[in-house]
Design an enzyme around this catalytic site. Sequence first.
Site, PDB file in Angstrom:
ATOM      1  CG  HIS A 153      -1.841   1.234   1.223  1.00 30.49           C
ATOM      2  ND1 HIS A 153      -2.232   1.836   2.636  1.00 30.49           N
ATOM      3  CD2 HIS A 153      -2.471   1.848   0.186  1.00 30.49           C
ATOM      4  CE1 HIS A 153      -2.962   2.934   2.298  1.00 30.49           C
ATOM      5  NE2 HIS A 153      -3.204   2.687   1.051  1.00 30.49           N
ATOM      6  CB  CYS A 192       0.589   2.098   7.856  1.00 28.14           C
ATOM      7  SG  CYS A 192       2.229   2.407   8.223  1.00 28.14           S
ATOM      8  CG  HIS A 193      -2.887   3.125   5.744  1.00 25.47           C
ATOM      9  ND1 HIS A 193      -1.333   3.321   5.247  1.00 25.47           N
ATOM     10  CD2 HIS A 193      -3.182   4.646   6.032  1.00 25.47           C
ATOM     11  CE1 HIS A 193      -1.177   4.573   5.337  1.00 25.47           C
ATOM     12  NE2 HIS A 193      -1.990   5.185   5.792  1.00 25.47           N
ATOM     13  N   GLY A 194      -4.178  -0.813   8.056  1.00 29.07           N
ATOM     14  CA  GLY A 194      -4.791  -2.044   8.254  1.00 29.07           C
ATOM     15  C   GLY A 194      -5.005  -3.023   7.145  1.00 29.07           C
ATOM     16  N   PRO A 215      -6.364  -1.839   2.364  1.00 30.09           N
ATOM     17  CG  PRO A 215      -5.268  -0.028   2.887  1.00 30.09           C
ATOM     18  CD  PRO A 215      -6.076  -1.152   3.690  1.00 30.09           C
TER      19      PRO A 215
END
Lengths: 200, 428, 265
Positions: free
Chosen positions: A135, A159-161, A174
Amino acid sequence: MNTSAKTNGAETNGAGDATPTRRDFIHIATGAATIVGVGFVAWPMIDQMNPSADTMSLATIEMDISNIEEGAQIIAKWRGKPVFVRHRTPAEITEANAVNLDELKDKQTDNERLVPGPDGQLKPQYLVTVGVCTHLGCVPLFDPNDDRGGEYKGWFCPCHGSHYDNSGRIRKGPAPTNLEIPPYWYVSDTVVEIGKEALT
Amino acid sequence: MSGSSNYDPKTGIEKWLDARLPIIRLGVDTLIFPSPRNLNYWWTFGAILAVMLVSQLITGIILAMHYVPHPEHAFDSIQHINRNVNFGWLLQPMHAIGASLMFLAVYIHMFRGMYYGSYKNPREMIWIVGMVIYLLMMAAGFMGYVLPWGQMSIWGAIVITNLFSAIPPEAAGQSVTQWLWGGFSVDGPTLNRFFSLHYLLPFLIVAMVALHIWALHIPSNNNPTGISIKTKADTLDFHPYYTIKDAFAIAVFFMIFAWFLFFMPDSLGHPDNLIPANPLSTPAHIVPEWYYLPFYAMLRAVPDKLMGVITMFAAIGILFVLPWLDTSKVRSMRYRPLAKLFFFVFVLTCLGLGWCGAKLPSDLVFATGVNEAGNAVGFTFVWFSRILTLYYFAFFIVILPILGLVEKPKPRPLSIEASVLGDTKGGA
Amino acid sequence: MLKRIASLALLASLSAGLAFAAGGGKEARKQNWKFEGVFGTYDKASAQRGFQVFQEVCAACHSAKYIAFYNLGDKGAPFYDPAYPNSNDNPVVKAIAKQFTVTAGPDSSGDMFERPGTSADKIPAPFANEMAAMAANSGAFPPDLSLITRARYNGSNYLYSLLTGYKDAPEGVQLSAGMSYNPYFTGGNQMAMGAPFIDGLVEYTDGTTASVEQMSRDVTEFLTWAADPKMEQRKGTGLMVMIYLFLLSLLLYGSYRAVWRDVKH
């Protein structure tokens, strides 16, 4: 070039004249030779920005994978990035192979993410991936026995799962693609060289 | 630049650009301007220097990409460049040797200006700006030599910065050397600021070169006869006549450059500078790069420290006022037999001072005998350099002012055109 | 023409002024080396033997810290093999690297550990730092050898003369404790390093007889390469550049004559 002081104007071509005379040939040859020379000088000045020999000497690393315990992973530094080498349990391998490809965002079988050993057989117990989330470049966490490692018992990027399974494939979150597999080959049963493919 | 322009924009785009940013006009008028038709090869060194300056800038910016200005890493980073960086083995010596060759060219350029009287009315500003360029080159060259952080680097820096300790602290209000060093000795802070300044100075040189060329375009080039341009028949356009001549000279000069670069890269440097800097151990014999040797000899010729420093700086400073020291109205020494003689002695003096600078002051030029202890005695280099220093200054302060008044110049041709056609040859 | 000769003479005198004082010591004996001259190349066999001497004798006290193992297999280097353009793959280089022990780390518990060398490592130094080296050598620091032949005036001849130049101190010379007499040494005639070689000290893998002269010559060949590893590349490029510049000069001169043909000057 149109100059008043020129005394030989009659023999020299004006700018608009299309056919070069013998007199002009020497100028064309000189100009061409100069351009070739400048080109040769330019190359060292461009090439010096490429990675230097000491950097290139670390472009490949050899590592001994025989002492990684089953169920654990080690992290090696390769070209300034982490590389995960994970020794998977038989249960994990079975789980990785049981996944229905239709569920995957980036469709790859587990076997497609492995390279053969010296005997030509795949070694499914060892998985080698670049430890950088596809990502935005964070390093995913590893913990197969806890939620910290994500819902699919592989890796989890905080960080963004993004959740990866134990084959490093993206399952949720993501990240657009699976964890990258670096070029590597088995020098022997227990040593891999990361950084280049096997010479065939 | 002055008066009419040679640029005539033809296409729509050219006209559009010329009305807004007449940069093509600037380029054309810089290259096409009337120059004397009789310039000889000594006049090609200006173009050679321009090319060398560009070469130094490019290689210097490249080296700064790999160099580390830190006492622990500077020496290692030079080795890294030479051993590991792609083509570093070519680019690093190209910069170091290029500096030497640039000084060689600048000295020839300066001697040419002196011989043909290029500093005289109306070209005083060209000469003075040129001297500023020379001073900046000396500063840039000195600081650049410190950067590899070898034994000669650090000890050269120690010796030269200590020159400023000749200024009494009471006069400056503080220790000048401490301020220069950023510490109590030549160390990391000194290296770092030298790196910064070494990167800055070349851009000042470029600006000064622009002024130098601008000033040159007002009266145009001097020429071997020293006679001013009178009619159009005296001149040729700089392009293509002199661009092609300069290009040929540049190629020949680059053959010399390449010979040093590829086949004797260590000949212009000192082996001690390949020993990492050690502030606790002085090399047996500290020598600067060859292009500073004459000034180094003058520094050591004077027994008093402050006076030695003053002498050395005066040797450069006196060049700035040269246009007003020479009283002769005749520019070219071609027509001044006496001045010509004294000038050649002056050139030999400068070379001799360079020789003195490379030797220990106590070394002998020639031996006259043996003393009681069995050691040779004779004429030492310190005395040799004193005599030469005396002549150096006498040339400017005594010889040139007096010669202009007493010397009877040979008859000169009526014009550059006439000299080219040989009208007054043998007029004496 | 006279002016051209004058300018050449100026250049010659300037470069002649560069002759350096060689410091103390007897002038080095001039040897014939294959690496001299415009077409000079290194004697690979000799440099390989020289590396063996360096590894078995010199490396006990001296470092060569700028040389990485992969350098040994580079183009123009002693162990270059055209089959391995990437010297990191060269099996000879890899094998040599493995013979050395490298301190690496820290590991996960914060300790440094030792491992066999890899092609990417520099040749490890025998002592941890300068102080340790001095302590082990009665106060004298054994200098790093990677640049030694360029860090001394007339370096290759100097090194050879030095290595073969040990002799008994002449009458009237009082040697300090632990010092050896060597007339070639630039730092005075007394040297902290004793004669490093005796006949047959190393057993050359290629069967060459290991005399003191042979070992001195071989190790000088190796260290000359170490100080100037790109020499062959440089001279080869230089030759092409000189030819190019010569031809370009001819063309430019032709152009110049063409432009100026009808101009009196």
